[in-house]
Design an enzyme around this catalytic site. Structure first.
Site, PDB file in Angstrom:
ATOM      1  N   ASN A 159       0.779  -1.393  -0.040  1.00  0.00           N
ATOM      2  CA  ASN A 159       0.110  -0.008   0.002  1.00  0.00           C
ATOM      3  C   ASN A 159       0.757   1.389  -0.061  1.00  0.00           C
ATOM      4  O   ASN A 159       0.418   2.258  -0.560  1.00  0.00           O
ATOM      5  CB  ASN A 159      -0.880   0.188   1.309  1.00  0.00           C
ATOM      6  CG  ASN A 159      -0.195  -0.197   2.443  1.00  0.00           C
ATOM      7  OD1 ASN A 159       0.584  -1.002   2.806  1.00  0.00           O
ATOM      8  ND2 ASN A 159      -0.600   0.819   3.496  1.00  0.00           N
ATOM      9  N   GLN A 187      -4.536  -3.970  -2.187  1.00  0.00           N
ATOM     10  CA  GLN A 187      -3.981  -3.053  -3.309  1.00  0.00           C
ATOM     11  C   GLN A 187      -4.414  -3.861  -4.688  1.00  0.00           C
ATOM     12  O   GLN A 187      -4.076  -3.196  -5.666  1.00  0.00           O
ATOM     13  CB  GLN A 187      -2.928  -2.364  -3.009  1.00  0.00           C
ATOM     14  CG  GLN A 187      -2.929  -1.753  -1.782  1.00  0.00           C
ATOM     15  CD  GLN A 187      -3.509  -0.253  -1.984  1.00  0.00           C
ATOM     16  OE1 GLN A 187      -3.930   0.040  -3.060  1.00  0.00           O
ATOM     17  NE2 GLN A 187      -4.108   0.074  -0.764  1.00  0.00           N
ATOM     18  N   GLY A 208     -13.608  -2.725  -0.205  1.00  0.00           N
ATOM     19  CA  GLY A 208     -14.064  -2.105  -1.256  1.00  0.00           C
ATOM     20  C   GLY A 208     -13.868  -0.663  -1.395  1.00  0.00           C
ATOM     21  O   GLY A 208     -13.659   0.079  -2.455  1.00  0.00           O
ATOM     22  N   HIS A 209     -13.333  -0.052  -0.360  1.00  0.00           N
ATOM     23  CA  HIS A 209     -13.193   1.505  -0.371  1.00  0.00           C
ATOM     24  C   HIS A 209     -11.907   1.826  -1.142  1.00  0.00           C
ATOM     25  O   HIS A 209     -11.573   3.020  -1.315  1.00  0.00           O
ATOM     26  CB  HIS A 209     -13.275   2.340   1.052  1.00  0.00           C
ATOM     27  CG  HIS A 209     -12.194   1.876   1.897  1.00  0.00           C
ATOM     28  ND1 HIS A 209     -11.164   2.907   2.007  1.00  0.00           N
ATOM     29  CD2 HIS A 209     -11.637   0.869   2.893  1.00  0.00           C
ATOM     30  CE1 HIS A 209     -10.348   2.528   2.796  1.00  0.00           C
ATOM     31  NE2 HIS A 209     -10.581   1.252   3.210  1.00  0.00           N
ATOM     32  N   CYS A 334      -3.493   5.049   7.204  1.00  0.00           N
ATOM     33  CA  CYS A 334      -3.950   4.518   9.006  1.00  0.00           C
ATOM     34  C   CYS A 334      -2.830   4.816  10.081  1.00  0.00           C
ATOM     35  O   CYS A 334      -3.030   5.265  11.261  1.00  0.00           O
ATOM     36  CB  CYS A 334      -3.870   3.124   9.298  1.00  0.00           C
ATOM     37  SG  CYS A 334      -5.092   2.197   7.908  1.00  0.00           S
TER      38      CYS A 334
END
Length: 759
Positions: A159, A187, A208-209, A334
């Site tokens: 990511n 990813q 999904g996001h 995050c």
């Protein structure tokens, strides 16, 4: 116009996905577990999306569960794998002893491993699989440890860097191993073929996001025969493997995205995405010639770039890009709130400067040539903005003139640069080693002369960096080296800086040689640089070997006599970002200082009281509570935030506020966005690094509300609190900054700024 280049953190929701979600909420809103017609229609949507997901993921076999996202999928997989250990290995002595995860995995993976390992009492050892400089797993190491592993966790694509894992190589390394294999596919979905039918992957969670669907929906693939223990039980949904009424709106939206991927008509092909990335790389290299890419492009996602620029922190670059309307990040979203080096880049063995200053740029598969072209123009303009402020090795012809005093701030320590544009002479006060290269670049870029590098005292815990700074400049850019231990030119009563001059005042106490430097303009005092003798809310320590505690009282009285109660004192440390203080404010904030300035106080009694207090405060606590300081009531209780209603109330009361932009000059240079109001209000630029130059002018007009703003509201709130502490009750900060203000406008909006930059 905002250009969003942080798609690895989250993506916008595809219009088709929005329509699909709305249709489910308004028409096919039945519960898919119901047996009536409305429920059957909803069940048909569920089954259709699952079938599409199987085709896109290459998973004709195995189970495919709808989840709330990848984190839930990871936890389900880890719980399932560890629970099955007891059944797979009857003899505890034969059980594998290791849990392996890639050193560059998303933190959700090792956190889940540790959580369930502790909760289930499996007592397995967690080991990180090393990666090479290219970010790929060390397959030889993995092969050597695979036979002792119960679960191996790797990513399909990283990511932060976009590095694509060698899944075929990992599969070969795990041949013959008893380990289950989890592949974080967040990813990769929609960007790479997952080939779940062809690889021995046991678990593959997706979210999904990250793929144009709403937040709160995801998928978990579980290979046929792989153990599966539900995290949620209850209503029997998902064949009893994941209880809870399905998020039908999210699932329908995800289905619309998967259908678009399958059709191949909505998103750009990989070759076009790679071409876009090349354009961005070229623009970045032109803007920042010394840029270093932190991951090889040939084995990375075509939509991800991770880079560092020598001498430029990630925070500076993020502020710069954000001011240009480019939304990028410093790594994983995050962990964005934690100012730490990237553990991903550290695992790759990159040097500290790269791990601490990395920036991630990621776009999505719907990008178009117009957006990429505009992004490139803005990147070029960002480079010019840095050059115009002497922040790169290639100066611009359009240099921003320096303010009288510039404050540099490193982990609570303050360094000051006093500059006179007319004579082009400067003095640096309390230099910091972290700033040597930046300050040397400042002098080389502007061609100013370094008149002196001054310390306010000798340091008990580190050596001064004054010598290093002088050596970093050519002899033509610095005055002769004939100076005393604190850097003062031998034989000089004052240091001339054009219309200003600097004198010194001995104030022993913190150390025997503690010295204040007084900046004069004619007969008027402008500032006093007081080092650690007086700090906002604190008095400096006097328990060093070179301290002079018995002299502290007389030094404070001497300082008051020389500067008066209201001159701005600029400290050597400022742990709470109060910028400046005065003896008047410190009498209120510090009972110990108030005692010292009372003529009846005996210096010896004061020294004893101060020593008693210092013994009660651990050395590590000096950053928050030093020598008699107390938290100011206004800092904690009085809100400085002003929303639109509050601003309009000021106007209704007949007050004419002054808007003050505290973003740095490199942020304001081309992108001068300011909040929009129904009436015109004056606006002033006062970067946080030079804001002390304007404090006195604002304090002299107490009836004028001063309303600070910045990007997020963080810096502006600090400025407002600082000004209030100095006595201005009408100091405010725009709530949420420009990011949350309803509307913004600009004489130099993003498009016209770009045009101006190119003229």
């Amino acid at each position: 116009m905002e250009i969003y280049l942080d798609s690895n953190a989250t993506t916008r929701v595809l219009p088709a996905a929005q329509r699909a979600a709305l249709a489910v909420m308004t028409d096919d809103f039945g519960n898919p577990s119901s047996t009536h017609s409305a429920g059957l229609r909803s069940r048909a949507v569920l089954d259709s999306v699952r079938a599409t997901a199987r085709r896109v993921m290459g998973a004709s076999r195995g189970r495919l569960l709808f989840t709330s996202g990848a984190t839930e999928g990871i936890h389900t997989a880890v719980l399932s794998a560890l629970t099955s250990l007891r059944h797979r290995f009857a003899d505890a002595g034969e059980r594998p002893r290791l849990l392996l995860y890639g050193a560059t995995e998303h933190k959700a993976v090792p956190e889940a491993l540790q959580h369930w390992n502790d909760l289930l009492g499996t007592h397995l050892e967690l080991l990180a699989i090393p990666v090479g400089p290219d970010g790929r797993h060390d397959l030889r190491w993995l092969r050597a440890h695979a036979n002792q592993a119960a679960l191996v966790c790797t990513m399909a694509a990283n990511n932060e860097t976009g590095v694509i894992s060698d899944l075929d190589g990992i599969a070969r390394a795990l041949q013959g191993s008893p380990a289950l294999w989890l592949v974080d596919s967040v990813q990769a979905l929609g960007k790479l073929p997952l080939r779940l039918d062809d690889l021995p992957i046991d678990y593959a969670p997706c979210s999904g996001h990250k793929l144009f669907a709403p937040k709160g929906v995801g998928l978990l693939y579980v290979r046929d025969g792989a153990p599966l223990t539900p995290v949620f039980t209850g209503g029997g949904q998902e064949e009893g493997l994941r209880a809870g009424t399905e998020n039908m709106a999210g699932i329908a939206a995800l289905g619309a995205v998967l259908s678009a991927i399958e059709e191949g008509t909505v998103f750009q092909p990989s070759s076009m995405l790679a071409a876009f990335r090349s354009q961005l790389v070229d623009a970045l290299r032109e803007a920042f010639p010394e840029l270093e890419l932190n991951a090889p492009l040939d084995c990375s996602l075509p939509t991800t770039l991770n880079f560092s620029v020598p001498g430029l922190s990630s925070k500076l670059l993020l502020d710069l890009f954000d001011s240009a309307g480019l939304r990028v990040s410093g790594g994983s979203a995050c962990g964005a709130s934690k100012a730490l080096p990237s553990y991903v880049l550290e695992a790759m063995g990159l040097p500290e400067w790269q791990t601490a200053s990395a920036v991630r740029l990621s776009f999505d598969a719907s990008a178009n040539s117009g957006m990429i072209h505009e992004a490139c123009i803005r990147i070029w303009t960002c480079g010019e903005s840095l050059r115009s402020n002497c922040l790169t090795s290639e100066p611009s012809e359009n240099l921003t003139p320096p303010e009288l005093v510039t404050r540099f701030y490193v982990d609570g320590a303050c360094c000051y640069l006093v500059a006179d544009p007319a004579s082009r002479r400067c003095v640096v006060i309390d230099p910091l080693p972290e700033l040597t290269a930046q300050l040397a670049q400042w002098f080389r870029c502007r061609g100013y002369i370094l008149a002196a590098v001054l310390d306010t005292h000798s340091h008990g815990d580190h050596a001064s960096s004054a010598h290093a700074l002088r050596n970093a400049l050519s002899p033509l850019q610095r005055e002769p080296d004939d100076c005393d231990p604190l850097g003062w030119p031998v034989g000089s009563e004052a240091i001339a800086l054009g219309q200003h001059r600097l004198t010194r005042l001995a104030i022993p106490g913190h150390t025997k040689d503690s010295t204040a430097y007084l900046l004069h303009r004619g007969p008027t005092l402008s500032f006093a640089f007081v080092g650690d003798t007086v700090m906002p809310g604190a008095l400096g320590r006097s328990d060093f070997a070179q301290s002079a505690p018995l002299a502290f009282v007389n030094s404070l009285r001497k300082l008051e006599q020389a500067v008066g109660p209201d001159l701005l004192l600029l400290p050597g440390h400022d742990y709470d970002n109060r910028f400046a203080c005065t003896l008047r404010t410190e009498r209120i904030a510090q009972p110990l200082l108030a005692r010292a300035l009372t003529q009846q106080t005996d210096p010896r009694e004061f020294a004893v009281a101060k020593a008693d207090l210092e013994r009660d405060i651990a050395a590590t606590a000096y950053q928050t509570m030093a020598c008699g300081a107390r938290v100011d009531k206004c800092d904690k209780e009085a809100s400085v935030e002003l929303n639109r209603h509050g601003f309009e109330k000021l106007l209704a009361e007949g007050k004419r506020p002054l808007l003050v932009d505290v973003r740095e000059a490199f942020e304001q240079r081309w992108f001068g966005l300011v909040p929009e109001f129904n009436v015109q209000v004056p606006c002033q630029a006062a970067p946080a690094s030079t804001i002390v130059n304007l404090f006195q002018s604002w304090l002299a007009q107490p009836e004028t509300p001063v309303v600070f703003f910045c990007r997020s509201g963080n810096r502006s709130a600090k400025a407002a609190r600082a000004l209030r502490r100095l006595g201005a009750s009408q100091a405010w900060s725009i709530e949420g900054g420009l990011a949350l203000w309803p509307e913004v406008t600009s004489d130099v909006a993003a498009g016209s700024a770009v045009a101006m930059a190119l003229e």
